[in-house]
Design a protein around this motif. Structure first.
Motif, PDB file in Angstrom:
ATOM      1  N   PRO A 286     -23.018  37.149  36.091  1.00 23.38           N
ATOM      2  CA  PRO A 286     -23.536  36.738  34.777  1.00 23.38           C
ATOM      3  C   PRO A 286     -24.954  36.199  34.889  1.00 23.38           C
ATOM      4  CG  PRO A 286     -21.979  35.120  35.628  1.00 23.38           C
ATOM      5  CD  PRO A 286     -21.909  36.308  36.543  1.00 23.38           C
ATOM      6  N   ALA A 287     -25.682  36.300  33.803  1.00 22.30           N
ATOM      7  CA  ALA A 287     -27.056  35.808  33.785  1.00 22.30           C
ATOM      8  C   ALA A 287     -27.048  34.289  33.860  1.00 22.30           C
ATOM      9  CB  ALA A 287     -27.755  36.259  32.497  1.00 22.30           C
ATOM     10  N   PRO A 288     -28.051  33.704  34.490  1.00 19.49           N
ATOM     11  CA  PRO A 288     -28.099  32.240  34.590  1.00 19.49           C
ATOM     12  C   PRO A 288     -28.255  31.600  33.220  1.00 19.49           C
ATOM     13  CG  PRO A 288     -30.160  33.222  35.365  1.00 19.49           C
ATOM     14  CD  PRO A 288     -29.194  34.341  35.170  1.00 19.49           C
ATOM     15  N   THR A 289     -27.569  30.491  33.037  1.00 20.64           N
ATOM     16  CA  THR A 289     -27.596  29.793  31.746  1.00 20.64           C
ATOM     17  C   THR A 289     -28.596  28.653  31.711  1.00 20.64           C
ATOM     18  OG1 THR A 289     -25.794  28.366  32.515  1.00 20.64           O
ATOM     19  CG2 THR A 289     -25.184  30.360  31.297  1.00 20.64           C
ATOM     20  N   HIS A 290     -29.076  28.236  32.868  1.00 22.14           N
ATOM     21  CA  HIS A 290     -29.996  27.095  32.882  1.00 22.14           C
ATOM     22  C   HIS A 290     -31.377  27.541  32.405  1.00 22.14           C
ATOM     23  CE1 HIS A 290     -30.030  29.073  36.841  1.00 22.14           C
ATOM     24  NE2 HIS A 290     -31.325  28.854  36.820  1.00 22.14           N
TER      25      HIS A 290
END
Length: 281
Positions: A186-190
């Motif tokens: 998944p793509a980073p959320t930060h």
């Protein structure tokens, strides 16, 4: 006027680590030192006898003159200073207050007195040559490498004991299959803002003066003219690049330039650049 007293080093003899036992260290708090403490573990891993022999080679005849400082105290204090990255005075204070550091430098019991005056660090550093420092580093690194190989071998033996039938390979295949089934990560959320400090700049970036910028622009225009002329059958227009370069260097290489010289140089480069732009069009 009386001279200030200096706390010189005590003339205690060096004792081999084979003679100094951990339980024999008399703590002021009536308890034994922890064997898991970093200074105790480091003291047990350092080859003190080899380091002391290297240090004593610079002392010459130790049977004449005043007695020298305990070699382990000198070498141990230098190691503490560089490991903690502190000053000479702070190193003496830390050793004076810390019983684990005193055990590291070879004390048999806790002492409230300073091991030696901080000014003696200068003499100790002068006494150790570059060859001796490299020799001490090699001996310490050899101990570290040997310990790392032992830990690696022990970890390998523990893994073989836990998985004697070779089930580890099947477990790795299951994990790799789960990763493939999961698809892309998944793509980073930060999120956030990146702050960058520009106080340290590369040295090859020159200060952007008007004269330098015009000279760069003129050279780029000459490269563009060469590129365009190579694809056409026309005669290459005159650019006077050698004359322009010579006039630019005549002003740019001066340490002190007057305002009039800078204005004349800028005007000349503008004229050469304007001529090149017209040729490009």
């Amino acid at each position: 006027m009386a001279k200030a007293k200096k706390s010189r080093a005590s003339k205690q003899d060096y004792l081999s680590p084979q003679q100094l036992v951990l339980s024999g260290f008399e703590s002021p708090f009536s308890n034994q030192l922890l064997a898991t403490n970093r200074w105790v573990m480091l003291a047990n891993n350092i080859p003190w006898d080899a380091l002391v022999n290297t240090y004593n080679r610079q002392l010459g005849n130790k049977f004449t003159g005043a007695g020298s400082i305990n070699p382990r105290v000198a070498i141990g204090s230098l190691i503490i200073k560089h490991l903690c990255n502190i000053s000479d005075r702070e190193t003496i204070l830390q050793i004076q207050e810390n019983m684990y550091m005193q055990y590291f430098i070879g004390y048999s019991s806790f002492s409230n007195e300073a091991p030696f005056d901080a000014s003696l660090f200068v003499d100790i550093r002068k006494r150790l040559t570059l060859e001796q420092i490299n020799e001490i580093n090699e001996k310490i690194l050899a101990i570290i490498d040997k310990k790392a190989d032992t830990d690696k071998e022990q970890a390998s033996n523990d893994m073989n004991e836990q998985d004697p039938m070779g089930n580890r390979q099947s477990a790795e295949e299951n994990v790799s299959g789960q990763i493939k089934d999961a698809g892309e990560p998944p793509a980073p959320t930060h999120k956030g803002s990146l702050l960058m400090d520009a106080t340290a700049c590369p040295q090859d970036i020159a200060y952007p003066t008007d004269l330098n910028i015009l000279n760069d622009a003129r050279e780029k225009s000459e490269e563009l003219i060469d590129e365009l002329q190579s694809n056409l059958s026309t005669v290459k227009p005159r650019t006077y690049r050698k004359v322009a370069r010579r006039k630019y260097l005549k002003t740019a290489q001066k340490k002190k330039k007057t305002k009039k010289e800078i204005r004349n140089a800028i005007r000349q480069q503008l004229q050469y650049l304007k001529r090149n732009i017209n040729s490009i069009h």
